[in-house]
Motif scaffolding. Structure first.
Motif, PDB file in Angstrom:
ATOM      1  N   UNK A 160      75.945  78.729  35.637  1.00 38.21           N
ATOM      2  CA  UNK A 160      75.308  77.353  35.385  1.00 38.21           C
ATOM      3  C   UNK A 160      75.079  76.306  36.452  1.00 38.21           C
ATOM      4  N   UNK A 161      75.067  76.965  37.612  1.00 37.33           N
ATOM      5  CA  UNK A 161      75.110  76.101  38.937  1.00 37.33           C
ATOM      6  C   UNK A 161      73.701  76.510  39.525  1.00 37.33           C
ATOM      7  N   UNK A 162      73.112  75.270  40.032  1.00 45.14           N
ATOM      8  CA  UNK A 162      71.786  75.528  41.059  1.00 45.14           C
ATOM      9  C   UNK A 162      71.089  76.508  40.202  1.00 45.14           C
ATOM     10  N   UNK A 213      82.957  70.562  25.240  1.00 47.77           N
ATOM     11  CA  UNK A 213      83.077  68.987  25.284  1.00 47.77           C
ATOM     12  C   UNK A 213      83.210  68.873  26.995  1.00 47.77           C
ATOM     13  N   UNK A 214      82.979  67.500  27.350  1.00 51.81           N
ATOM     14  CA  UNK A 214      83.309  67.065  28.870  1.00 51.81           C
ATOM     15  C   UNK A 214      82.412  67.735  29.907  1.00 51.81           C
ATOM     16  N   UNK A 215      81.178  67.857  29.637  1.00 54.07           N
ATOM     17  CA  UNK A 215      80.236  68.735  30.554  1.00 54.07           C
ATOM     18  C   UNK A 215      79.238  67.444  31.226  1.00 54.07           C
ATOM     19  N   UNK A 216      79.070  67.855  32.507  1.00 51.45           N
ATOM     20  CA  UNK A 216      77.837  67.152  33.235  1.00 51.45           C
ATOM     21  C   UNK A 216      76.843  67.835  33.548  1.00 51.45           C
ATOM     22  N   UNK A 217      75.627  67.299  33.351  1.00 56.51           N
ATOM     23  CA  UNK A 217      74.170  67.884  33.716  1.00 56.51           C
ATOM     24  C   UNK A 217      73.629  66.986  34.929  1.00 56.51           C
ATOM     25  N   UNK A 261      66.834  72.277  41.289  1.00 57.99           N
ATOM     26  CA  UNK A 261      67.904  73.172  40.643  1.00 57.99           C
ATOM     27  C   UNK A 261      68.624  72.091  39.573  1.00 57.99           C
ATOM     28  N   UNK A 262      69.083  73.007  38.620  1.00 57.56           N
ATOM     29  CA  UNK A 262      70.113  72.460  37.527  1.00 57.56           C
ATOM     30  C   UNK A 262      71.529  73.169  37.656  1.00 57.56           C
ATOM     31  N   UNK A 263      72.495  71.934  37.553  1.00 54.20           N
ATOM     32  CA  UNK A 263      73.877  72.452  37.526  1.00 54.20           C
ATOM     33  C   UNK A 263      74.379  71.710  36.228  1.00 54.20           C
ATOM     34  N   UNK A 264      75.227  72.472  35.599  1.00 56.44           N
ATOM     35  CA  UNK A 264      76.067  72.060  34.601  1.00 56.44           C
ATOM     36  C   UNK A 264      77.549  72.475  34.710  1.00 56.44           C
TER      37      UNK A 264
END
Length: 537
Positions: free
Chosen positions: A153-155, A40-44, A180-183
């Motif tokens: 899970x970053x860049x 829980x509490x994640x950001x994309x 790039x995708x960061x979570x």
């Protein structure tokens, strides 16, 4: 334990969350209970593609409207979706998280509107999906990009799918690198359930405060090092491509020549004296590509135009950068100042209709100044016969504040150029102020017999008097507006024709019907410029 500490703190937090909620492998939980760890509490955060954002906000005069908790970074930046919840399967090592927030993308000028919502990340499938709403209909779980998954899970590098090309209106996007995708976990939950009542383990209590159950790995095939993302595009990122190019590292201007001269050359003869610290420039060149995505656009399938260098200027082969010559002016290596003017002109022409051109721009009489590593680049500008003298097109920033002469030549490579407000107006607001232009290279001779280096600036090599060619596209179907250009043939389609690749991952709206007429009249979405007649015979 030491090996576990090397793992991502974000994923360690996920395990800590699971521990707090009672998923405790240490207390003898059953394999089924240990398999699912709630997250829980994640950001994309993902920008889709820099050049796509530039296209929507600039060419298409469109808007991005985040809602329901989603947001966009300043400066037309990336998008963030929030309150991510999901789970980690410790058996399959799969992480699946869904996020709140929606993003509306709309351009009335180019006739498209879509909304992304219910964004999801799945490490096992290694993809990003979203619900896409267009024309009043919603398609669930549309795969927008594949992801090179890493533990941190970053860049994470992303690559747009064929479906993304349809959604965002450019077939050229299929397989292209995305942003790039960061979570990350932004909100850590507070434990609300009672402490488990199972008997404590009989083994000695661990001395390390970190949990000892297996931590989740988001990589389907774990590796010791995270995979670095591919660079994005845009000018065009861009773009436009985000579209700007990074200059190649230049040799240090303060370093001596790598090859030592023979002993006899170390002592100058009576008529070979070192150049003074200040004086008049004897000759010189300025290498500059203006902006690669703009050159590509002019000769591409939409403008179908040409680029012409004249009056002493030349263009590198392959629609490359330009070299302006015959420098004059002054220099002062002690003060670190340079004031140089260059001969030559370059003309950009396109959007021909009935013998008239909707795009006709000439830059000439370029001047560059540096003072302590910063300065300006100006030119005389002619657009639609309207002439403006000494327009400051860009601010300049060199890698070093000093100027060093070697063999009576001062060379400053890779000077960063940033578009000014006046420059943006000169380009008809084709790009916004603050946009990175192609880098500049300056070489000036301090004596008549000094040898200037060859080549051009802006990342191109070699000097050529050739000009860019023309091109066309064959229209396809689908996407945000309808017709999508590829790379050969001729463009077809009406006002709602969608995007075509400029060759630099920058989609540009196809012109047709009323739009083409507006461009021909000098009042279309694409700015109208007319070449100035040279006053030099």
């Amino acid at each position: 334990m030491p090996a576990r500490r090397r793992r991502s703190t974000a994923l360690a937090a996920a395990v800590a969350t699971a521990t707090a909620l009672g998923a405790t492998a240490l207390t003898g939980a059953t394999p089924a209970a240990a398999a699912e760890v709630p997250l829980t509490g994640y950001e994309l955060t993902w920008g889709i593609k820099d050049s796509y954002r530039t296209y929507v906000a600039t060419y298409a005069r469109g808007t991005f409207t985040p809602a329901d908790g989603a947001s966009q970074a300043d400066g037309n930046g990336a998008f963030t979706f929030v309150n991510g919840t999901g789970g980690y399967d410790s058996t399959s090592h799969r992480t699946a998280i869904g996020f709140e927030g929606s993003l509306a993308i709309e351009s009335k000028a180019h006739g498209f509107a879509l909304t992304l919502s219910d964004v999801k990340f799945d490490s096992s499938a290694a993809e990003i999906t979203a619900d896409v709403t267009r024309n009043g209909a919603t398609e669930d779980d549309v795969p927008l990009a594949t992801v090179t998954v890493t533990r941190a899970m970053t860049d994470m590098a992303t690559r747009l799918t064929e479906k993304a090309g349809e959604v965002f209106g450019s077939a050229s996007y299929a397989g292209a690198a995305g942003d790039p995708l960061t979570i990350v976990q932004k909100t850590k939950p507070t434990p609300t359930e009672p402490t488990p009542t199972e008997p404590a383990p009989t083994d000695p209590a661990p001395t390390d405060p970190e949990p000892t159950e297996p931590e989740p790995s988001t990589d389907p095939e774990p590796t010791d090092e995270p995979t670095s993302p591919e660079p994005t595009s845009p000018e065009p990122t861009d773009e436009p491509s985000s579209p700007s190019q990074s200059p190649a590292p230049a040799p240090s201007q303060s370093s001596p020549s790598s090859s030592a001269p023979p002993p006899s050359a170390s002592t100058p003869s009576d008529d070979e004296t070192p150049a003074p610290a200040r004086g008049e420039i004897a000759d010189g060149t300025l290498g500059w590509g203006v902006k690669e995505s703009f050159r590509t656009y002019v000769v591409g399938p939409i403008a179908k135009g040409e680029v012409t260098a004249s009056d002493g200027a030349s263009q590198a082969s392959g629609n490359g950068a330009f070299t302006f010559t015959d420098a004059s002016g002054t220099y002062d290596t002690d003060a670190g100042t340079l004031d140089a003017s260059f001969e030559g002109a370059v003309n950009f022409k396109g959007h021909e209709k009935d013998g008239a051109y909707g795009l006709d721009l000439t830059l000439s009489d370029l001047k560059a100044t540096l003072d302590g590593g910063t300065g300006e680049l100006s030119a005389d500008v002619d657009k639609l016969g309207e002439q403006s003298q000494d327009v400051v097109l860009a601010t300049l920033r060199a890698k070093s504040s000093g100027l060093t002469a070697e063999d009576d030549v001062i060379t400053v490579d890779g000077v960063a150029a940033t578009l000014t407000e006046a420059g943006a107006k000169a380009f008809g607001d084709f790009y916004t102020a603050g946009t990175a232009l192609d880098p500049v290279t300056l070489s000036v001779a301090l004596s008549d017999d000094a040898d200037l280096p060859g080549g051009t600036g802006g990342g191109s090599t070699g000097i050529s008097g050739g000009t860019g060619g023309t091109g066309g596209t064959t229209g396809g179907t689908g996407g945000t507006g309808g017709v999508i250009g590829s790379t050969a043939g001729s463009t077809t389609g009406g006002l709602n024709g969608a995007l075509a690749s400029t060759g630099s991952d920058t989609p540009v709206a196809a012109l047709g019907g009323a739009a083409a007429a507006a461009v021909a009249a000098g009042a279309g979405v694409i700015f109208a410029l007319r070449r100035r007649r040279s006053t030099t015979e």
